[in-house]
Design a protein around this motif. Structure first.
Motif: not given
Lengths: 114, 588, 256
Positions: B290-293, B322-328, B435-439
């Protein structure tokens, strides 16, 4: 123990070929070697579990675990397929660039695209 | 209808149909290739095979829908052998959803390939085999069978990437093959470790046997888990394991790119969630993913913004999305493994975005492919007036332009398109985490980058670019191409409008009816203001990227050294990091 | 190429080897007892449940036949992919390959075509006579390995590979003419496609008779017949596929 360490070393040698060597064919060799190392490890260890082959002729007792052998049969065939496909690709790359060296191949392909 | 369906076959037989029917189609197509070779009869059998393999599985999904909606699942041993040795599979809400994702994009992309190539029964055979492997991967709950499924999936995709016959595609496929085959060797090591400890292969019995071992299998179990997870993560292209993807997806034929980006990087992820949820320590692995995502979402978009090849730009966006998907997904797996039901909401948001991304990214690859083919130019900075070029090549109404616009607005998360809904769902479940801020920042980059890509349809500046369009290649618009694009575009709009309902539907399927997801409020002032802010910031970022400094930075990122060995260094780092991470939390 | 670019692969390899060594250690050093449960179960019940004396065959064509289906598909994809790549490029080798200068396109303008020649056939009369005569014998042995896989070491894959080498012998022994009969490319392609179709049809047979996908079709009887049939079909498919690949690599296929 020593046999497993030797198989582990074979694995590392294959890894060296796969990453450290620049020739495409040697890279494919490296991949085959690491695959073979895992297959050997699995079969070797499975073979220590008993003393006779898993073919149930009358009177056969104490067989080795047959599951690793069946699984590795699949893994071997898949390994051969990967090797065949990788070699076919290496052949096409040679036809396109005249080189088996990964860096030269990349350079020449990049030149062609610019 | 269920009654009639069950009088034909039992539910467990229907559950195998998404795997079996594409194989039947592949057999038909292969027979056509070997025995008839060319002519109308060969095409007839090929199309029949595609119909059997890509359309009929929908029937099976329709039959199974009531079962999975009521929270039921099919769990059986293939061939009804002894469960100790046989291969177990599970058809539940997750399988149903992942199959639906796969067959919707695969069907449309195949239709596109009929018009735009690659053509022929050989291509269709391998394409159908890939579709079958997708369904098999989604359903299996046997570790070694997962290995086989992933190998079939990989094998088909290596071959499909090279079917564009571009020299660069061979290098891309070669790198992809070598790194993912090496990762699969590590997967096999993981299988060895777990079999050595437990003597079984199905997820549930491995977990049960590990629980009986002192220390849960110790480092051997941790290392095996890390090997298997890292090998699957490579297929998903999470950072740092993403290096093989851009070349492979950019140089494949457009229809194949659509499937690779839309479906192939997601199915292994959801198959992995089954495994991780069964394993002790799986939740920690999920957390790290999730973090990597989140990092992937931002990193992917930064690189995408610097690209000049249109399809490569899209490929980097696939990594970012896919990063969005993986983080959630990672947060969801972690929560579920701790027994927190909120994990279902996280997983549902992840699936929602995965599905919507499959639709709009498939659409984007197809439309951008059409435009670049018609203009015979792929450089985003050079190509202008693609709409006019398409018009000359026989497209009376600007279907491609409209479809592209739908895709671009979807990925930029503008209402009412589907990307808006899934990104709203992601913000809803990830609110309050870092993660929210990154997205959020990645969303700004996405908008900027699609303003840039939309430039290919902008009217040409006088005397610049290929406005002359005098020497167009013999490109003609095809009906199948337009149909595939139009259907995907309509799907993007419809799934956007039905978004809140569909989100609850996904939640119900994934949780087996145990968990009901709160109502997603989409059109309140807050979220609309946020969207406006993102678009504005995106435009500013786009303008910044066009300045001298922006262009120099872009060139720096674009020309960064990339090499074959880098893929392996990244894999080693990822694998080592994952092992340390899991051992740290298990043995602290 | 600068020194840094040369060192980078070495650094990557060293890093990977260190990580791999650390990963391998817990697996190599683990010395617990081998879990015997599955082996013991198969020893006592395997023959009865599957009908095959060779337990390895019983597993990969019975208990886990679905894996074998996947494996066969991997082989099919690899063979048709590799043949497609070779066929599209032709089996000529470039000699004196003069790579076009940087301004030239990669796949060659007409002007700077490198000199190509047919792949040299390293053949002697001795090879042709010996392989031509040995071919049928090898084929026969291949069929034996294939058909007796359920009672002795062997089976479809092993037999298939022996059959493939028999086909290669026949192709080598055909005195430079494009191979006729079994070693002709189109026959092998047909055989492979038919084998694959038969395998899938075998999977559907179980559905039709109500035992399930890829299950032995006749409920209540020994699945031995199913295992032998699968061995045969897989053997033919593997033999034809690998034979086809080798014939194509020999440069003798006609590719239609």
């Amino acid at each position: 123990m020593i046999d497993r360490i030797i198989v582990g070393l074979i694995f590392l040698v294959g890894l060296w070929g796969l990453i450290g060597k620049r020739n495409l064919i040697k890279k494919v060799f490296g991949l085959s070697i690491i695959n073979a190392a895992v297959v050997i490890l699995f079969i070797m260890e499975g073979g220590k579990a008993g003393s006779s082959a898993p073919i149930l002729e009358p009177g056969v007792r104490d067989i080795v675990d047959p599951v690793p052998q069946a699984l590795m049969l699949t893994a071997i065939v898949i390994g051969v397929c990967v090797t065949a496909l990788a070699l076919a690709m290496a052949y096409r790359l040679y036809k396109a660039t005249g080189s088996f060296d990964i860096d030269e191949v990349r350079e020449r392909l990049d030149d062609g695209h610019r | 209808m269920t009654g009639i369906a069950e009088s034909i076959m039992s539910p467990s037989d229907w559950a195998m149909m998404p795997v079996a029917l594409p194989l039947l189609g592949a057999a038909l197509s292969l027979l056509a290739k070997a025995f008839i070779k060319k002519g109308p009869w060969a095409s007839l059998f090929e199309y029949l095979g595609a119909f059997v393999g890509l359309a009929l599985p929908w029937l099976a999904l329709a039959v199974l829908a009531p079962l999975v909606l009521s929270g039921g699942s099919v769990q059986a041993i293939i061939g009804s052998w002894s469960p100790l040795v046989g291969i177990s599979f599970r058809f539940d809400g997750l399988t149903w959803l992942v199959d639906m994702l796969g067959f919707s994009v695969a069907g449309m992309a195949w239709l596109y390939s009929v018009g735009a190539g690659p053509k022929g029964p050989a291509f269709t055979t391998i394409y159908l085999i890939q579709a079958s492997a997708l369904a098999a991967t989604a359903a299996t709950t046997d570790l070694f069978n997962l290995f086989v499924c992933l190998e079939v999936l990989g094998m088909a995709s290596y071959v499909l990437v090279t079917s564009s016959e571009k020299p660069g595609a061979f290098l891309a496929a070669f790198s992809y093959l070598m790194v993912s085959a090496a990762a699969m060797v590590f997967f096999l090591l993981g299988v060895y470790g777990l079999y050595r400890l437990t003597g079984t292969l199905s997820y549930s019995s491995i977990a049960a046997a590990l629980a009986l071992l002192p220390d849960g299998g110790g480092y051997t179990a941790v290392v095996s888990l890390a090997c298997i997870s890292a090998a699957v993560a490579l297929r998903v292209a999470v950072m740092p394991l993403y290096g093989w993807l851009p070349d492979a997806h950019a140089l494949a034929p457009h229809a194949v790119s659509a499937v690779l980006s839309g479906v192939l990087i997601k199915t292994p992820l959801f198959a992995l969630s089954r495994f991780l949820l069964a394993m002790p320590g799986g939740g920690m692995a999920g957390q790290l993913f999730g973090y990597a995502g989140a990092i992937t979402a931002l990193g992917g978009v930064i690189i995408a913004l610097s690209q000049k090849d249109a399809k490569r730009l899209l490929a980097y966006h696939s990594i970012s999305q896919i990063g969005y998907v993986v983080s959630a997904w990672g947060a969801g797996v972690s929560a579920l493994s701790r027994g927190e039901a909120v994990g279902y909401a996280l997983l549902s948001a992840a699936f929602l975005h995965a599905f919507y991304h499959a639709l709009f990214k498939g659409l984007l690859f197809l439309t951008v492919g059409t435009a670049t083919d018609a203009a015979a130019e792929r450089d985003v900075y050079v190509l202008r007036g693609a709409g006019a070029i398409l018009k000359k090549s026989g497209e009376r109404l600007p279907f491609t332009l409209l479809s592209f616009a739908v895709g671009a607005l979807s990925i930029s998360a503008l209402p009412p398109f589907n990307g808006f809904v899934s990104k709203a769902a992601l913000s809803y479940v990830l609110k309050g985490r870092w993660e929210y801020i990154f997205l959020f920042i990645a969303g700004i980059g996405t908008t900027a980058s699609f303003i840039k890509l939309a430039g290919i349809f902008a009217p040409p500046k006088r005397g610049a670019g290929i406005a002359a369009a005098s020497s167009l290649p013999g490109y003609t618009a095809k009906k199948t191409v337009m149909t595939a694009q139009a259907v995907l575009a309509l799907a993007c709009v419809a799934s956007g409008l039905a978004g809140p309902w569909f989100y609850r539907f996904v939640g119900r399927l994934l949780s087996g009816g145990h968990y009901s997801i709160g109502v997603l409020r989409l059109y309140d002032l807050d979220s609309l203001l946020k969207t406006g802010g993102i678009v504005l910031a995106g435009y500013v970022l786009y303008k910044l990227a066009l300045t001298g400094i922006g262009k120099r930075i872009a060139a720096r990122i674009r020309e960064r050294p990339r090499g074959f060995h880098g893929l392996f260094a990244a894999f080693s780092l990822g694998l080592g990091g994952l092992t340390l991470w899991i051992s740290f939390f298990r043995f602290q | 190429m600068n020194a840094q670019a040369k060192r980078a692969p070495v650094a990557a390899a060293v890093l990977s080897i260190l990580v791999a060594a650390a990963i391998l250690w817990p697996l190599v050093a683990f010395d617990g007892p081998w879990p015997r449960e599955l082996g013991a179960y198969l020893e006592s019940r395997g023959l009865e449940e599957s009908g095959a004396r060779n337990l390895v065959s019983a597993i990969y064509l019975g208990y886990r036949a679905y894996d074998t289906l996947g494996e066969t598909i991997v082989l099919l994809v690899a063979v048709s992919g590799a043949i497609g790549m070779i066929a599209a490029a032709g089996t000529t080798l470039a000699i004196d390959y003069s790579y076009p200068a940087k301004d030239g396109a990669v796949d060659g303008g007409e002007a700077e075509k490198p000199i190509r020649r047919k792949a040299k056939k390293n053949r002697t009369d001795l090879i042709e006579v010996v392989t031509g005569k040995l071919g049928p014998v090898v084929l026969l042995f291949g069929f034996y390995v294939m058909l007796f896989g359920h009672v002795s070491p062997g089976g479809g894959f092993q037999g298939g590979v022996v059959v493939a080498s028999g086909i290669v012998f026949l192709a080598l022994g055909s005195k430079g003419k494009p191979g006729g009969g079994l070693s002709s490319a189109s026959t092998l392609a047909k055989l492979e496609a038919a084998g694959f179709a038969a395998l899938i049809a075998g999977g559907f047979l179980g559905l039709a008779s109500g035992t399930g996908f890829f299950a032995p079709p006749l409920a209540g009887t020994s699945p031995l017949g199913f295992i032998i049939a699968l061995n045969t079909v897989i053997g033919l498919k593997v033999g034809a596929g690998i034979g086809f690949l080798c014939v194509a690599m020999l440069g003798e296929a006609d590719y239609d």
